[in-house]
Design an enzyme around this catalytic site. Structure first.
Site, PDB file in Angstrom:
ATOM      1  CD  GLU A  10      89.587   6.452 -30.508  1.00 15.34           C
ATOM      2  OE1 GLU A  10      90.469   7.152 -31.046  1.00 15.34           O
ATOM      3  OE2 GLU A  10      88.808   5.727 -31.148  1.00 15.34           O
ATOM      4  CD  GLU A  69      77.993  -7.406 -14.464  1.00 18.75           C
ATOM      5  OE1 GLU A  69      77.080  -6.967 -13.738  1.00 18.75           O
ATOM      6  OE2 GLU A  69      78.113  -7.119 -15.674  1.00 18.75           O
TER       7      GLU A  69
END
Length: 298
Positions: free
Chosen positions: A84, A115
């Protein structure tokens, strides 16, 4: 064996012990009540959040980057904040980077086991050639994700500033970071579902880190996005509106100044307010390191 029971994010919420038997109205009310607590939880961590903002801004001023590192929901939120920044603040895509365990494909489908690897966290930072000019923000609701721990440990080894964003106190990522933000939103209404309150507070803190650091380096004038990229009709109009708001000119003038400035809202504003040509406006802006207020004074 991994111990989760001591983590606030993994404990049961006493308000929702019979969640599946509650009415829709009651569930919505308790969700709303729980969400009201989040801003208060963040308020307790404004000190370290401020330190993180100043550190990120210092990285930008040295030509460094803000690098988010996370897995699952936390990693997706970091990636979302990163993508963004170019349309909002006119940054190049490389200035704010989101690294997600398992790569970008893990944004839509989890990559099993990614992860749990410290080596992957280190390796992803090596690929993008981390330097001591960059700031690395490790995001993990649990505070113990190995991928994030490995990335932060590697960042420390190259001298890059490190920030931990966790939703449990005394987190493992906090122990390996220079700046520690531990916002505790409390037990989720759905036990362990950290995409809920934990995800929300992480998003709120990431909003603070990126937005305020961009303000500090001149990407905002007053409360307007003066580095907005005009990539569609709405943003072309927004750019014109910003020039009109600051200079009090009409739309035709704003459009002409933007055309002469080759689409730069900042340059158009300085040209109008100072009464100069594009080249002089650019020179003033460069001397002011991108800050419109300082450029106008010059």
């Amino acid at each position: 064996m991994l111990q989760l029971s001591k983590m606030t994010t993994e404990t049961r919420n006493p308000k929702t012990l019979e969640l599946d038997a509650m009415s829709t109205t009651d569930i919505l009310h308790v969700m709303n009540e729980e969400d009201r607590l989040l801003a208060e939880a963040i308020a307790k961590e404004l000190g370290p959040i401020e330190k993180a903002v100043e550190t990120i801004a210092a990285s930008f001023e040295k030509g460094g980057r803000l690098i988010y590192v996370g897995a699952g929901t936390s990693g997706r939120l970091g990636l979302l904040d990163a993508v963004e920044c170019p349309p909002t603040f006119g940054t190049v895509p490389e200035q704010v980077v989101g690294l997600l365990a398992g790569g970008h494909k893990a944004f839509v489908k989890a990559v099993e086991g990614a992860e749990d690897s410290k080596e992957l966290g280190r390796g992803d930072l090596e690929v993008i050639k981390l330097t001591d000019k960059d700031t690395v923000v490790g995001i993990a609701a649990s505070g113990r994700t190995p991928y994030v721990v490995g990335a932060l440990e590697y960042a420390n080894s190259v001298g890059a500033p490190t920030v931990a964003l966790a939703c449990n106190k005394e987190s493992e990522i906090g122990r390996v970071s220079k700046i520690v933000i531990e916002v505790v939103p409390g037990p989720e209404i759905l036990t362990g579902s950290t995409r809920l309150k934990a995800g929300t507070v992480q998003k709120m803190v990431l909003n603070m880190l990126s937005t305020v650091s961009m303000i500090r380096v001149g990407k905002v004038y007053k409360n307007l996005m003066v580095d907005v990229q005009q990539t569609n009709e709405k943003l072309h109009v927004r750019a014109e509106n910003i020039v009109m708001e600051i200079t009090s000119c009409d739309r035709v003038e704003a459009r002409n100044y933007l055309k002469e400035s080759e689409g730069s809202v900042k340059v158009a504003i300085i040209m109008y307010l100072v009464g100069c040509k594009k080249e002089e406006a650019l020179e003033k802006l460069e001397k002011a390191k991108g800050h419109i207020r300082e450029a106008i004074k010059l």
